[in-house]
Design an enzyme around this catalytic site. Structure first.
Site, PDB file in Angstrom:
ATOM      1  N   SER A 112       0.983  -1.295  -0.164  1.00 11.32           N
ATOM      2  CA  SER A 112      -0.136   0.492   0.166  1.00 11.32           C
ATOM      3  C   SER A 112       1.160   1.244  -0.371  1.00 11.32           C
ATOM      4  CB  SER A 112      -0.878   0.066   1.255  1.00 11.32           C
ATOM      5  OG  SER A 112      -1.490   1.637   1.274  1.00 11.32           O
ATOM      6  N   TYR A 135      -3.388   5.562  -3.782  1.00 13.19           N
ATOM      7  CA  TYR A 135      -4.459   6.205  -3.177  1.00 13.19           C
ATOM      8  C   TYR A 135      -4.025   7.138  -3.762  1.00 13.19           C
ATOM      9  CZ  TYR A 135      -6.837   2.885   0.137  1.00 13.19           C
ATOM     10  OH  TYR A 135      -7.029   2.352   1.134  1.00 13.19           O
ATOM     11  N   THR A 161      -6.841   1.709  -6.228  1.00 15.17           N
ATOM     12  CA  THR A 161      -8.237   1.353  -5.403  1.00 15.17           C
ATOM     13  C   THR A 161      -9.436   1.896  -5.435  1.00 15.17           C
ATOM     14  OG1 THR A 161      -6.755   0.082  -3.467  1.00 15.17           O
ATOM     15  CG2 THR A 161      -8.386   0.866  -2.409  1.00 15.17           C
ATOM     16  N   LYS A 215      -8.410  -2.630  -7.690  1.00 16.30           N
ATOM     17  CA  LYS A 215      -8.991  -3.245  -6.326  1.00 16.30           C
ATOM     18  C   LYS A 215      -9.998  -2.533  -5.488  1.00 16.30           C
ATOM     19  CE  LYS A 215      -7.376  -4.763  -2.025  1.00 16.30           C
ATOM     20  NZ  LYS A 215      -7.630  -3.273  -0.826  1.00 16.30           N
ATOM     21  N   GLY A 271     -11.807 -10.498   1.860  1.00 13.90           N
ATOM     22  CA  GLY A 271     -12.527  -9.827   2.221  1.00 13.90           C
ATOM     23  C   GLY A 271     -13.301 -11.554   3.463  1.00 13.90           C
ATOM     24  N   GLY A 272     -12.885 -11.106   4.647  1.00 17.09           N
ATOM     25  CA  GLY A 272     -13.240 -12.157   5.140  1.00 17.09           C
ATOM     26  C   GLY A 272     -12.307 -13.401   5.230  1.00 17.09           C
TER      27      GLY A 272
HETATM   28  C1  LIG Z   1      -5.636  -2.935   9.108  1.00 16.02           C
HETATM   29  C2  LIG Z   1      -6.357  -2.821   7.506  1.00 16.02           C
HETATM   30  C3  LIG Z   1      -5.463  -1.828   5.927  1.00 16.02           C
HETATM   31  C4  LIG Z   1      -5.965  -1.427   5.225  1.00 16.02           C
HETATM   32  N1  LIG Z   1      -5.002  -0.683   4.553  1.00 16.02           N
HETATM   33  C5  LIG Z   1      -5.838  -1.001   2.849  1.00 16.02           C
HETATM   34  C6  LIG Z   1      -5.277   0.452   2.497  1.00 16.02           C
HETATM   35  O1  LIG Z   1      -4.310   1.077   2.276  1.00 16.02           O
HETATM   36  N2  LIG Z   1      -5.216  -0.203   0.632  1.00 16.02           N
HETATM   37  C7  LIG Z   1      -5.959  -0.514   0.444  1.00 16.02           C
HETATM   38  O2  LIG Z   1      -6.454  -0.975  -1.503  1.00 16.02           O
HETATM   39  N3  LIG Z   1      -6.565  -1.585   1.157  1.00 16.02           N
HETATM   40  C8  LIG Z   1      -6.919  -1.371   2.134  1.00 16.02           C
HETATM   41  N4  LIG Z   1      -7.249  -2.392   3.158  1.00 16.02           N
HETATM   42  C9  LIG Z   1      -8.266  -3.419   2.702  1.00 16.02           C
HETATM   43  C10 LIG Z   1      -7.528  -5.512   2.253  1.00 16.02           C
HETATM   44  O3  LIG Z   1      -6.335  -4.223   1.780  1.00 16.02           O
HETATM   45  C11 LIG Z   1      -8.295  -5.848   2.061  1.00 16.02           C
HETATM   46  O4  LIG Z   1      -9.303  -5.665   1.141  1.00 16.02           O
HETATM   47  C12 LIG Z   1      -8.970  -6.616   3.169  1.00 16.02           C
HETATM   48  O5  LIG Z   1      -8.061  -6.321   4.721  1.00 16.02           O
HETATM   49  C13 LIG Z   1      -9.262  -7.938   3.070  1.00 16.02           C
HETATM   50  O6  LIG Z   1     -10.499  -8.354   4.355  1.00 16.02           O
HETATM   51  P1  LIG Z   1      -9.676  -8.692   4.972  1.00 16.02           P
HETATM   52  O7  LIG Z   1      -8.845  -8.276   6.300  1.00 16.02           O
HETATM   53  O8  LIG Z   1     -11.129  -9.824   5.648  1.00 16.02           O
HETATM   54  O9  LIG Z   1      -8.871  -9.954   4.372  1.00 16.02           O
HETATM   55  C14 LIG Z   1      -6.888  -2.083   4.150  1.00 16.02           C
HETATM   56  C15 LIG Z   1      -7.306  -3.327   5.459  1.00 16.02           C
HETATM   57  C16 LIG Z   1      -6.812  -3.394   7.038  1.00 16.02           C
HETATM   58  C17 LIG Z   1      -7.425  -4.636   7.909  1.00 16.02           C
END
Ligand SMILES: Cc1cc2nc3c(=O)[nH]c(=O)nc-3n(C[C@H](O)[C@H](O)[C@H](O)COP(=O)(O)O)c2cc1C
Length: 365
Positions: A112, A135, A161, A215, A271-272
């Site tokens: 990220s 971003y 994203t 994404k 996701g999950g």
């Molecule tokens: C703490 C945290 C920070 C995140 N930061 C970003 C990010 O900077 N960019 C992004 O595209 N998604 C971000 N996400 C989303 C994750 O890339 C991903 O889509 C998501 O965590 C998937 O779900 P899961 O945590 O249930 O596996 C973040 C998720 C978490 C948990």
């Protein structure tokens, strides 16, 4: 701190408990939390729990191979470390630790743009198979500079994203007064992400020799537009339920996106996903790769790089058992006929995949 070394974790549940014990309330809430009522996040688990397996038997599964390919390269499992901003809240080296763990185990990572220690240092930290997620916080020249640096530093694809036109209200963070360091100047440049459009994606694609990942695609309609724009990877995601509340669970979105794409692009999903069986479900439906957000961070928080590696080893063991019990010897043999709809049996939540723990986690003895 958790007393266990990474090798002593025998279950993913113990890793979650160790992460809980190691993290202060602020970072813990940031990691586990989601937007507003957290309905979307719960639906991620609900959607996965609403899929059952249709196992086949008597098929010689004495040798199971759980390897896969990622953008044409062999990887140990069809999973990637999803992009996570502020990984340094969970492990001192942040993304550098994630890169080392992913490389050591043999899976890719997506970095990220809001994660320390940044693009160059993360690339230098390990010989990882890596892709970059941005971003948008500046004009076209600003975006082009990231594209150039990503390519120069060995990132194999570039991700926008697209589910973050506005930053959501994460109420655990608000209630806990947890201010993420990179959000302090968040207003600066946010309008560029809000204004992002298909034209800009196309402009980037025409200009940079890097596969593009979008994404946060959550409908067949947008998947179709993405394919028409020549997008190489359509990444089905609702940001772990951290952006739009009251969205659908990712595993429930996956079939319509796969149908719309019809093999014209790769489809990834997150996701999950917390268990080996979750990964197997997505691949059976037709996804090529599964992103691990919270699970990867839980591994890092539990025991740093070895903790991530151990989480992936345990996930791999679950995957291999699941494949064998489904009567297949590789991911390539899985088909949608290996899954069927089924009523869920547990109340879904961020950690409902770990029934021995519950939300009020006790640290390991
Ligand atoms: C703490 C945290 C920070 C995140 N930061 C970003 C990010 O900077 N960019 C992004 O595209 N998604 C971000 N996400 C989303 C994750 O890339 C991903 O889509 C998501 O965590 C998937 O779900 P899961 O945590 O249930 O596996 C973040 C998720 C978490 C948990």
């Amino acid at each position: 701190m958790s007393e266990r070394t990474a090798e002593e974790f025998l279950t993913l549940q113990e890793i979650v408990a160790a992460a809980r014990a190691n993290l202060a309330p602020g970072p813990w809430g940031y990691l586990i939390g989601a937007a507003e009522t957290e309905t979307t996040m719960r639906r991620n688990r609900l959607a996965l729990d609403s899929i059952a397996f249709r196992p086949r038997v008597l098929r010689d599964v004495s040798a199971v191979d759980s390897k896969a390919t990622f953008l044409g390269r062999e990887v140990r499992l069809p999973v990637l470390v999803a992009p996570v901003g502020g990984m340094e809240s969970f492990v001192p080296d942040g993304a550098a630790a994630a890169a080392r763990g992913a490389a050591h185990f043999g899976i890719p990572m997506m970095l990220s743009s809001v994660c320390q220690p940044g693009l160059e240092a993360t690339a230098a930290a390990a010989d990882s198979l890596r892709v970059f997620q941005l971003y948008v916080r500046g004009d076209d020249a600003w975006v082009d500079d990231w594209g150039r640096r990503a390519r120069e530093h060995g990132f194999r694809a570039f991700c926008f994203t697209v589910d973050t036109a506005s930053y959501s209200r994460r109420e655990r963070d608000l209630v806990g007064r947890f201010v993420k360091p990179w959000r302090q100047n968040a207003a600066a440049g946010a309008k560029y992400q809000a204004a992002l459009s298909w034209d800009q994606v196309k402009r980037f694609k025409d200009r940079h020799d890097l596969p593009v990942i979008l994404k946060g695609i959550a409908t067949a309609e947008d998947a179709e537009i993405a394919v028409r724009h020549g997008i190489e990877v359509i990444y089905v995601s609702n940001h772990g339920g951290r952006q739009l509340d009251h969205g659908r669970g990712s595993a429930a979105i996956l079939p319509e996106v796969l149908a719309a794409v019809g093999g014209r692009a790769e489809v990834w999903v997150d996701g999950g996903f917390m268990r080996g069986s979750d990964v197997v479900k997505a691949i059976a439906l037709g996804a090529r790769c599964v992103g691990l957000g919270r699970l990867a961070c839980l591994g890092l928080a539990a025991a740093g790089v070895p903790g991530l590696v151990r989480a992936l080893e345990l996930l791999e063991e679950e995957v291999r058992i699941c494949l064998a019990l489904l009567g297949v010897t590789s991911f390539a043999e899985l088909t949608p006929a290996h899954v069927a709809p089924a009523p869920p049996v547990v109340e879904p939540s961020a950690l409902s995949a770990f029934p021995l723990l519950g939300e009020g986690l006790a640290p390991p003895a």
